[in-house]
Each structure stands twice: as C-alpha cells, then as structure tokens.
Design a protein around this motif. Sequence first.
Motif, PDB file in Angstrom:
ATOM      1  N   PHE A 296       6.587   5.694   5.537  1.00  0.00           N
ATOM      2  CA  PHE A 296       6.152   6.049   6.622  1.00  0.00           C
ATOM      3  C   PHE A 296       6.474   7.550   6.237  1.00  0.00           C
ATOM      4  O   PHE A 296       5.431   8.831   6.144  1.00  0.00           O
ATOM      5  N   ASP A 297       7.406   7.655   5.643  1.00  0.00           N
ATOM      6  CA  ASP A 297       8.156   9.269   4.574  1.00  0.00           C
ATOM      7  C   ASP A 297       7.319   9.472   3.926  1.00  0.00           C
ATOM      8  O   ASP A 297       6.374  10.517   3.509  1.00  0.00           O
ATOM      9  N   HIS A 298       6.836   8.500   3.396  1.00  0.00           N
ATOM     10  CA  HIS A 298       5.731   8.807   1.792  1.00  0.00           C
ATOM     11  C   HIS A 298       4.162   8.965   2.498  1.00  0.00           C
ATOM     12  O   HIS A 298       3.771   9.906   2.175  1.00  0.00           O
ATOM     13  N   LEU A 299       4.089   7.991   3.685  1.00  0.00           N
ATOM     14  CA  LEU A 299       2.642   8.671   4.021  1.00  0.00           C
ATOM     15  C   LEU A 299       3.214  10.538   4.835  1.00  0.00           C
ATOM     16  O   LEU A 299       1.475  11.209   4.548  1.00  0.00           O
ATOM     17  N   GLU A 300       3.987  10.464   5.021  1.00  0.00           N
ATOM     18  CA  GLU A 300       3.892  11.987   5.597  1.00  0.00           C
ATOM     19  C   GLU A 300       3.478  12.510   5.097  1.00  0.00           C
ATOM     20  O   GLU A 300       3.378  13.557   4.517  1.00  0.00           O
ATOM     21  N   MET A 301       3.865  12.187   3.556  1.00  0.00           N
ATOM     22  CA  MET A 301       4.227  13.468   2.505  1.00  0.00           C
ATOM     23  C   MET A 301       2.335  13.520   1.753  1.00  0.00           C
ATOM     24  O   MET A 301       3.035  14.198   0.622  1.00  0.00           O
ATOM     25  N   GLY A 302       1.426  12.554   2.408  1.00  0.00           N
ATOM     26  CA  GLY A 302       0.252  12.819   1.501  1.00  0.00           C
ATOM     27  C   GLY A 302       0.515  11.812   0.503  1.00  0.00           C
ATOM     28  O   GLY A 302      -0.353  11.124  -0.409  1.00  0.00           O
ATOM     29  N   ILE A 303       1.196  10.642  -0.085  1.00  0.00           N
ATOM     30  CA  ILE A 303       1.582   9.617  -0.445  1.00  0.00           C
ATOM     31  C   ILE A 303       0.505   8.717  -0.101  1.00  0.00           C
ATOM     32  O   ILE A 303       1.235   7.635   0.662  1.00  0.00           O
ATOM     33  N   SER A 304      -0.027   7.498  -0.989  1.00  0.00           N
ATOM     34  CA  SER A 304      -0.932   7.258  -0.982  1.00  0.00           C
ATOM     35  C   SER A 304      -0.141   5.518  -1.124  1.00  0.00           C
ATOM     36  O   SER A 304       1.164   5.674  -1.579  1.00  0.00           O
ATOM     37  N   LEU A 305      -0.761   4.854  -0.330  1.00  0.00           N
ATOM     38  CA  LEU A 305      -0.326   3.340   0.078  1.00  0.00           C
ATOM     39  C   LEU A 305      -0.248   2.877  -1.748  1.00  0.00           C
ATOM     40  O   LEU A 305       1.313   2.488  -1.301  1.00  0.00           O
ATOM     41  N   ASP A 306      -1.292   2.721  -2.373  1.00  0.00           N
ATOM     42  CA  ASP A 306      -0.417   1.888  -3.872  1.00  0.00           C
ATOM     43  C   ASP A 306       0.222   2.882  -3.872  1.00  0.00           C
ATOM     44  O   ASP A 306       1.044   2.738  -5.249  1.00  0.00           O
ATOM     45  N   GLU A 307       0.161   4.523  -4.163  1.00  0.00           N
ATOM     46  CA  GLU A 307       2.020   4.979  -4.714  1.00  0.00           C
ATOM     47  C   GLU A 307       2.998   4.660  -4.022  1.00  0.00           C
ATOM     48  O   GLU A 307       3.972   3.911  -5.017  1.00  0.00           O
ATOM     49  N   PHE A 308       2.998   4.126  -2.988  1.00  0.00           N
ATOM     50  CA  PHE A 308       4.472   4.132  -2.290  1.00  0.00           C
ATOM     51  C   PHE A 308       4.431   2.718  -3.100  1.00  0.00           C
ATOM     52  O   PHE A 308       6.029   1.923  -3.557  1.00  0.00           O
ATOM     53  N   LEU A 309       3.813   1.484  -3.268  1.00  0.00           N
ATOM     54  CA  LEU A 309       3.973   0.393  -3.796  1.00  0.00           C
ATOM     55  C   LEU A 309       4.586   0.050  -5.098  1.00  0.00           C
ATOM     56  O   LEU A 309       5.197  -0.310  -5.386  1.00  0.00           O
ATOM     57  N   ASP A 310       3.961   1.414  -5.980  1.00  0.00           N
ATOM     58  CA  ASP A 310       4.391   1.178  -7.330  1.00  0.00           C
ATOM     59  C   ASP A 310       5.657   1.520  -7.329  1.00  0.00           C
ATOM     60  O   ASP A 310       5.966   1.329  -8.517  1.00  0.00           O
ATOM     61  N   ASP A 311       5.956   2.866  -6.802  1.00  0.00           N
ATOM     62  CA  ASP A 311       7.199   3.037  -6.254  1.00  0.00           C
ATOM     63  C   ASP A 311       8.233   2.259  -5.878  1.00  0.00           C
ATOM     64  O   ASP A 311       9.899   2.144  -5.948  1.00  0.00           O
ATOM     65  N   PHE A 312       8.486   1.059  -5.266  1.00  0.00           N
ATOM     66  CA  PHE A 312       8.783   0.034  -4.527  1.00  0.00           C
ATOM     67  C   PHE A 312       8.002  -1.206  -4.971  1.00  0.00           C
ATOM     68  O   PHE A 312       7.625  -1.833  -4.174  1.00  0.00           O
ATOM     69  N   PRO A 313       8.217  -1.395  -6.016  1.00  0.00           N
ATOM     70  CA  PRO A 313       7.220  -2.957  -6.325  1.00  0.00           C
ATOM     71  C   PRO A 313       8.153  -4.442  -5.588  1.00  0.00           C
ATOM     72  O   PRO A 313       7.184  -5.242  -5.637  1.00  0.00           O
ATOM     73  N   THR A 314       9.096  -4.084  -5.332  1.00  0.00           N
ATOM     74  CA  THR A 314       9.596  -5.598  -4.247  1.00  0.00           C
ATOM     75  C   THR A 314       9.420  -5.566  -2.790  1.00  0.00           C
ATOM     76  O   THR A 314       8.958  -6.732  -2.565  1.00  0.00           O
ATOM     77  N   VAL A 315       8.148  -4.056  -2.472  1.00  0.00           N
ATOM     78  CA  VAL A 315       7.388  -4.269  -1.286  1.00  0.00           C
ATOM     79  C   VAL A 315       6.167  -5.070  -2.067  1.00  0.00           C
ATOM     80  O   VAL A 315       4.970  -4.338  -2.778  1.00  0.00           O
ATOM     81  N   THR A 316       5.285  -6.281  -1.037  1.00  0.00           N
ATOM     82  CA  THR A 316       4.303  -6.351  -1.518  1.00  0.00           C
ATOM     83  C   THR A 316       3.011  -5.389  -0.266  1.00  0.00           C
ATOM     84  O   THR A 316       3.442  -5.432   0.255  1.00  0.00           O
ATOM     85  N   LYS A 317       2.148  -5.181  -0.979  1.00  0.00           N
ATOM     86  CA  LYS A 317       1.122  -4.688  -0.139  1.00  0.00           C
ATOM     87  C   LYS A 317       0.729  -5.540   0.845  1.00  0.00           C
ATOM     88  O   LYS A 317       0.777  -4.644   2.382  1.00  0.00           O
ATOM     89  N   SER A 318       1.075  -6.870   1.544  1.00  0.00           N
ATOM     90  CA  SER A 318       0.567  -7.439   2.770  1.00  0.00           C
ATOM     91  C   SER A 318       1.515  -7.098   3.717  1.00  0.00           C
ATOM     92  O   SER A 318       1.696  -6.884   4.681  1.00  0.00           O
ATOM     93  N   GLN A 319       3.033  -6.721   3.503  1.00  0.00           N
ATOM     94  CA  GLN A 319       4.510  -6.482   3.594  1.00  0.00           C
ATOM     95  C   GLN A 319       4.209  -4.757   4.369  1.00  0.00           C
ATOM     96  O   GLN A 319       4.503  -4.918   5.385  1.00  0.00           O
ATOM     97  N   ALA A 320       3.448  -3.932   3.453  1.00  0.00           N
ATOM     98  CA  ALA A 320       3.357  -2.759   3.910  1.00  0.00           C
ATOM     99  C   ALA A 320       2.401  -2.721   4.870  1.00  0.00           C
ATOM    100  O   ALA A 320       2.478  -2.018   5.668  1.00  0.00           O
ATOM    101  N   VAL A 321       1.068  -3.188   5.013  1.00  0.00           N
ATOM    102  CA  VAL A 321      -0.264  -3.657   5.824  1.00  0.00           C
ATOM    103  C   VAL A 321       0.470  -4.085   7.003  1.00  0.00           C
ATOM    104  O   VAL A 321       0.764  -3.485   7.950  1.00  0.00           O
ATOM    105  N   ALA A 322       1.233  -5.298   7.046  1.00  0.00           N
ATOM    106  CA  ALA A 322       1.707  -5.718   8.356  1.00  0.00           C
ATOM    107  C   ALA A 322       2.432  -4.634   8.777  1.00  0.00           C
ATOM    108  O   ALA A 322       3.023  -4.544  10.198  1.00  0.00           O
ATOM    109  N   VAL A 323       3.476  -4.322   8.567  1.00  0.00           N
ATOM    110  CA  VAL A 323       4.432  -3.001   9.063  1.00  0.00           C
ATOM    111  C   VAL A 323       4.027  -1.814   9.727  1.00  0.00           C
ATOM    112  O   VAL A 323       3.661  -1.557  10.656  1.00  0.00           O
ATOM    113  N   LEU A 324       2.296  -1.170   8.967  1.00  0.00           N
ATOM    114  CA  LEU A 324       1.429  -0.188   9.634  1.00  0.00           C
ATOM    115  C   LEU A 324       0.835  -1.270  10.897  1.00  0.00           C
ATOM    116  O   LEU A 324       0.967  -0.426  11.762  1.00  0.00           O
ATOM    117  N   GLU A 325       0.688  -2.463  10.746  1.00  0.00           N
ATOM    118  CA  GLU A 325      -0.114  -2.506  11.386  1.00  0.00           C
ATOM    119  C   GLU A 325       0.851  -3.140  12.924  1.00  0.00           C
ATOM    120  O   GLU A 325       0.899  -2.579  13.671  1.00  0.00           O
TER     121      GLU A 325
END
Length: 80
Positions: free
Chosen positions: A32-61
């Motif tokens: 949420f901090d990344h998104l609030e700063m305007g950083i894209s989901l893909d950039e977040f995932l690049d910054d935290f490679p242990t988090v999968t896209k499906s995990q991030a999307v599920a948390v947003l849902e």
Amino acid sequence: MSKIKEYISIDKGTLGGQPVFKGTRVPVESLFDHLEMGISLDEFLDDFPTVTKSQAVAVLEIAGEIMTSENIERLYEAAA
C-alpha cells in the motif's frame, strides 16, 4: 474474507507480528505504501521478488472487500 490467512501471516516472531505476505518477510503495508507513492504493482513485485503477483492481487481484493460499505460500518462500530 475467509481466504485472508492464505495470503497474510501474522506471527510475533516475524517482524514483531506485523502482517506480512504469507511465506515472506514482506509487510503487507509495503504494498500500500508503494501504491500510495504512485509506484506500479509490477515495480513493487520487482522490489519484493518473494511476493507473487497472485498474492498481491489477492491482498488488494481482500482490502476491497473490507472497504465495502457493510464491512466498513462494522469496523467503524468496533473502533468506537
């Protein structure tokens, strides 16, 4: 919201009990901090490679489900 424990872990031994993406040491708040700063989901995932896209999307849902008018009213009342 029953699936929340599939994606978020809270353990006092991991980052002092801060909610993290399950199987990682990445705080959910960092997404949420990344998104609030305007950083894209893909950039977040690049910054935290242990988090999968499906995990991030599920948390947003899950966050979206919590913020529905019915659920937010219950949270608001519980905080009073």
